[in-house]
Motif scaffolding. Sequence first.
Motif, PDB file in Angstrom:
ATOM      1  N   ILE A 130      -3.234  10.742 -11.332  1.00  0.00           N
ATOM      2  CA  ILE A 130      -3.197  10.897 -12.791  1.00  0.00           C
ATOM      3  C   ILE A 130      -1.755  10.990 -13.273  1.00  0.00           C
ATOM      4  CG2 ILE A 130      -3.841  12.410 -14.713  1.00  0.00           C
ATOM      5  CD1 ILE A 130      -6.385  13.106 -13.137  1.00  0.00           C
ATOM      6  N   ASP A 131      -0.897  11.659 -12.505  1.00  0.00           N
ATOM      7  CA  ASP A 131       0.533  11.715 -12.848  1.00  0.00           C
ATOM      8  C   ASP A 131       1.133  10.309 -12.854  1.00  0.00           C
ATOM      9  OD1 ASP A 131       0.704  14.555 -13.039  1.00  0.00           O
ATOM     10  OD2 ASP A 131       0.680  14.667 -10.853  1.00  0.00           O
ATOM     11  N   LEU A 132       0.794   9.525 -11.837  1.00  0.00           N
ATOM     12  CA  LEU A 132       1.290   8.147 -11.772  1.00  0.00           C
ATOM     13  C   LEU A 132       0.757   7.325 -12.935  1.00  0.00           C
ATOM     14  CD1 LEU A 132       2.778   5.849 -10.322  1.00  0.00           C
ATOM     15  CD2 LEU A 132       0.717   5.491  -8.932  1.00  0.00           C
ATOM     16  N   ALA A 133      -0.523   7.523 -13.271  1.00  0.00           N
ATOM     17  CA  ALA A 133      -1.135   6.765 -14.373  1.00  0.00           C
ATOM     18  C   ALA A 133      -0.401   7.007 -15.682  1.00  0.00           C
ATOM     19  CB  ALA A 133      -2.608   7.155 -14.504  1.00  0.00           C
ATOM     20  N   ARG A 134       0.015   8.249 -15.919  1.00  0.00           N
ATOM     21  CA  ARG A 134       0.752   8.544 -17.164  1.00  0.00           C
ATOM     22  C   ARG A 134       2.084   7.795 -17.203  1.00  0.00           C
ATOM     23  NH1 ARG A 134      -1.114  14.270 -16.246  1.00  0.00           N
ATOM     24  NH2 ARG A 134      -2.965  14.503 -17.582  1.00  0.00           N
ATOM     25  N   GLU A 135       2.730   7.652 -16.048  1.00  0.00           N
ATOM     26  CA  GLU A 135       3.975   6.888 -15.978  1.00  0.00           C
ATOM     27  C   GLU A 135       3.704   5.403 -16.252  1.00  0.00           C
ATOM     28  OE1 GLU A 135       5.996   7.553 -12.290  1.00  0.00           O
ATOM     29  OE2 GLU A 135       5.854   9.738 -12.425  1.00  0.00           O
ATOM     30  N   LEU A 136       2.590   4.896 -15.702  1.00  0.00           N
ATOM     31  CA  LEU A 136       2.258   3.487 -15.883  1.00  0.00           C
ATOM     32  C   LEU A 136       1.964   3.156 -17.344  1.00  0.00           C
ATOM     33  CD1 LEU A 136      -0.026   2.881 -12.761  1.00  0.00           C
ATOM     34  CD2 LEU A 136       2.403   2.372 -13.025  1.00  0.00           C
ATOM     35  N   LEU A 137       1.403   4.125 -18.071  1.00  0.00           N
ATOM     36  CA  LEU A 137       1.137   3.910 -19.501  1.00  0.00           C
ATOM     37  C   LEU A 137       2.418   3.594 -20.256  1.00  0.00           C
ATOM     38  CD1 LEU A 137      -1.470   6.623 -20.590  1.00  0.00           C
ATOM     39  CD2 LEU A 137      -1.733   4.145 -20.723  1.00  0.00           C
ATOM     40  N   THR A 138       3.481   4.340 -19.963  1.00  0.00           N
ATOM     41  CA  THR A 138       4.755   4.118 -20.661  1.00  0.00           C
ATOM     42  C   THR A 138       5.416   2.817 -20.237  1.00  0.00           C
ATOM     43  OG1 THR A 138       6.072   5.314 -19.006  1.00  0.00           O
ATOM     44  CG2 THR A 138       5.112   6.614 -20.794  1.00  0.00           C
ATOM     45  N   GLN A 139       5.054   2.319 -19.030  1.00  0.00           N
ATOM     46  CA  GLN A 139       5.624   1.068 -18.523  1.00  0.00           C
ATOM     47  C   GLN A 139       4.754  -0.141 -18.855  1.00  0.00           C
ATOM     48  OE1 GLN A 139       6.923   1.412 -14.303  1.00  0.00           O
ATOM     49  NE2 GLN A 139       6.585   3.604 -14.552  1.00  0.00           N
ATOM     50  N   HIS A 140       3.619   0.105 -19.525  1.00  0.00           N
ATOM     51  CA  HIS A 140       2.681  -0.966 -19.896  1.00  0.00           C
ATOM     52  C   HIS A 140       2.176  -1.731 -18.670  1.00  0.00           C
ATOM     53  CE1 HIS A 140       3.517  -0.386 -24.177  1.00  0.00           C
ATOM     54  NE2 HIS A 140       4.781  -0.265 -23.838  1.00  0.00           N
ATOM     55  N   ILE A 141       1.895  -1.019 -17.588  1.00  0.00           N
ATOM     56  CA  ILE A 141       1.334  -1.637 -16.390  1.00  0.00           C
ATOM     57  C   ILE A 141      -0.137  -1.217 -16.301  1.00  0.00           C
ATOM     58  CG2 ILE A 141       1.445  -1.838 -13.871  1.00  0.00           C
ATOM     59  CD1 ILE A 141       4.401  -1.069 -14.054  1.00  0.00           C
ATOM     60  N   PRO A 142      -1.080  -2.155 -16.311  1.00  0.00           N
ATOM     61  CA  PRO A 142      -2.500  -1.799 -16.278  1.00  0.00           C
ATOM     62  C   PRO A 142      -2.937  -1.287 -14.904  1.00  0.00           C
ATOM     63  CG  PRO A 142      -2.250  -4.179 -16.219  1.00  0.00           C
ATOM     64  CD  PRO A 142      -0.873  -3.612 -16.424  1.00  0.00           C
ATOM     65  N   ILE A 169       0.865  -1.179   0.000  1.00  0.00           N
ATOM     66  CA  ILE A 169       0.000   0.000   0.000  1.00  0.00           C
ATOM     67  C   ILE A 169       0.903   1.230   0.000  1.00  0.00           C
ATOM     68  CG2 ILE A 169      -1.704   1.325   1.296  1.00  0.00           C
ATOM     69  CD1 ILE A 169      -2.721  -1.337   2.467  1.00  0.00           C
ATOM     70  N   ALA A 170       0.703   2.104  -0.980  1.00  0.00           N
ATOM     71  CA  ALA A 170       1.483   3.351  -1.078  1.00  0.00           C
ATOM     72  C   ALA A 170       0.558   4.528  -0.854  1.00  0.00           C
ATOM     73  CB  ALA A 170       2.150   3.447  -2.442  1.00  0.00           C
ATOM     74  N   SER A 171       1.029   5.525  -0.110  1.00  0.00           N
ATOM     75  CA  SER A 171       0.207   6.701   0.164  1.00  0.00           C
ATOM     76  C   SER A 171       0.464   7.833  -0.824  1.00  0.00           C
ATOM     77  CB  SER A 171       0.458   7.197   1.588  1.00  0.00           C
ATOM     78  OG  SER A 171       1.830   7.555   1.741  1.00  0.00           O
ATOM     79  N   GLY A 172       1.523   7.678  -1.659  1.00  0.00           N
ATOM     80  CA  GLY A 172       1.852   8.717  -2.623  1.00  0.00           C
ATOM     81  C   GLY A 172       2.604   8.150  -3.811  1.00  0.00           C
ATOM     82  N   VAL A 173       2.868   8.995  -4.804  1.00  0.00           N
ATOM     83  CA  VAL A 173       3.494   8.547  -6.052  1.00  0.00           C
ATOM     84  C   VAL A 173       4.933   8.084  -5.831  1.00  0.00           C
ATOM     85  CG1 VAL A 173       4.218   9.283  -8.361  1.00  0.00           C
ATOM     86  CG2 VAL A 173       1.994   9.997  -7.466  1.00  0.00           C
ATOM     87  N   VAL A 174       5.698   8.807  -5.023  1.00  0.00           N
ATOM     88  CA  VAL A 174       7.105   8.448  -4.791  1.00  0.00           C
ATOM     89  C   VAL A 174       7.207   7.061  -4.175  1.00  0.00           C
ATOM     90  CG1 VAL A 174       9.207   9.041  -3.545  1.00  0.00           C
ATOM     91  CG2 VAL A 174       7.827  10.855  -4.583  1.00  0.00           C
ATOM     92  N   GLN A 175       6.390   6.808  -3.148  1.00  0.00           N
ATOM     93  CA  GLN A 175       6.397   5.482  -2.519  1.00  0.00           C
ATOM     94  C   GLN A 175       5.904   4.418  -3.496  1.00  0.00           C
ATOM     95  OE1 GLN A 175       3.856   5.155   0.926  1.00  0.00           O
ATOM     96  NE2 GLN A 175       4.726   3.195   1.567  1.00  0.00           N
ATOM     97  N   ALA A 176       4.923   4.767  -4.316  1.00  0.00           N
ATOM     98  CA  ALA A 176       4.396   3.820  -5.307  1.00  0.00           C
ATOM     99  C   ALA A 176       5.473   3.406  -6.301  1.00  0.00           C
ATOM    100  CB  ALA A 176       3.208   4.446  -6.042  1.00  0.00           C
ATOM    101  N   ARG A 177       6.288   4.369  -6.748  1.00  0.00           N
ATOM    102  CA  ARG A 177       7.363   4.050  -7.701  1.00  0.00           C
ATOM    103  C   ARG A 177       8.312   2.997  -7.121  1.00  0.00           C
ATOM    104  NH1 ARG A 177       8.740  10.347  -8.864  1.00  0.00           N
ATOM    105  NH2 ARG A 177       7.245  10.766 -10.542  1.00  0.00           N
ATOM    106  N   LYS A 178       8.660   3.170  -5.846  1.00  0.00           N
ATOM    107  CA  LYS A 178       9.586   2.225  -5.205  1.00  0.00           C
ATOM    108  C   LYS A 178       8.966   0.838  -5.115  1.00  0.00           C
ATOM    109  CE  LYS A 178      11.855   5.831  -2.435  1.00  0.00           C
ATOM    110  NZ  LYS A 178      12.069   6.374  -1.067  1.00  0.00           N
TER     111      LYS A 178
END
Length: 441
Positions: free
Chosen positions: A62-74, A30-39
């Motif tokens: 939404i910022d994280l979602a744009r990163e996930l698009l480039t990583q092909h993670i649904p 469980i991540a509370s923010g984008v930085v923790q989610a990236r890790k």
Amino acid sequence: MKILIVEDEFIVANDLRLMLEKAGYTVVGIASGVVQARKLIESKQPDWILIDIILKGALTGIDLARELLTQHIPFLFISANTNQEILEAAKTTNPYGFLVKPFREKDLLVMLDIAFFRHEMETKQQQQAVLQDTGMVGRSAAFANVLDHISKVAHSNTSVLITGESGTGKERVAAAIHRASARSHQPMVTVNCAALPLSLVESELFGYERGAFTGANQQRIGKFEQANGGTVFLDEIGELPLEAQVKLLRVLQQREVERLGGQAIIPIDVRIITATNRNLEKEVAEGRFRLDLYYRLNVFPIEVPPLRERKDDIEPLAYYFLEKFGKTVNRISPAVLRQMKEYPWPGNIRELEHLIERQVLLAEGQEITSIDLRAQPDITPVASSEAIKTMEEMEKEHIIRALKASQGKVSGAGGAAAALGIAAQTLFAKMKKFGIKQTYQ
């Protein structure tokens, strides 16, 4: 199914975790923010991500979602915010679902089922498009197994070793892996190790600075730097000399290169795919291939079966090549198809491609009604008194015969390379290896 929850409200996140685990899913964090989610994404490699839009910190879901698009993670959105402007921004990231809080457990599970189904269908369509683009055609169980391996390994950075006889389509498998990967928007650089002299290994692979050696009049970027962010495909890796293997191993271990004549250490981010028609385990046992390099490369092996073990693929492949070369010729007679299915195809798919191209030129109507298949070699016991030639001696003699038959022509239609069922570049390398001159006119 591994799921990461990105939600800054602990109670909501914990309720989600309990619902998912009760339904049989694995919650990897469980991540509370984008930085923790990236890790957590990097360390846990989740299959799916559930994202709240409003999160702690400067970055949103939404910022994280744009990163996930480039990583092909649904991913899917779960949010209490129904502001129209935010919803429109969320839509631009193409999520697989959007669930508004508060929601029932049933709503969550139904949304997940729909999202998984959509993703599976899209993935199959994308893989089919990738395979068609790279000319991979087939319907046999053996071919389906290769496709399954491609789909499993494509989205990772795992090193892949593709094995199989000459002409089975190993380079096309490598291309399919690259094009189905997150690196597809970056270059795939191919290196033919058989055509790479030892004296040029370092300069070709790692580059050089101006003045590094006589004739180095300008800086040259090596293959690994050219492929940075993408894929390096080392074809015929079994042909690489031992000294060059040491240099390659060092680069793979350190993930950095140093140009000849330079002092700067250049970090590289490349995925390694290799291919060989040799038995590398035997090469290791006989001291011609380094064991440590073999282990580095053979993380995910894919064996491409010979065409004689893919009888069901002969007809679709033949029609694929007919469409490629056919123009007015558009049919193959049942008798010819039967002949092709009974033939052992020592040159595999490459031989079939050359054969269809040749028969299209010879056809007198819209249908191929006859076919010129080479007779199988006569294998008879060798008398004990007769000297047995080495494989290299036999290969050299075979190349010379092919060159004589083609009157010295190596590449192109009617050339020795086509007759032998190998690439012209490979034949030139073998000629150089055996000291064969191109004088068979």
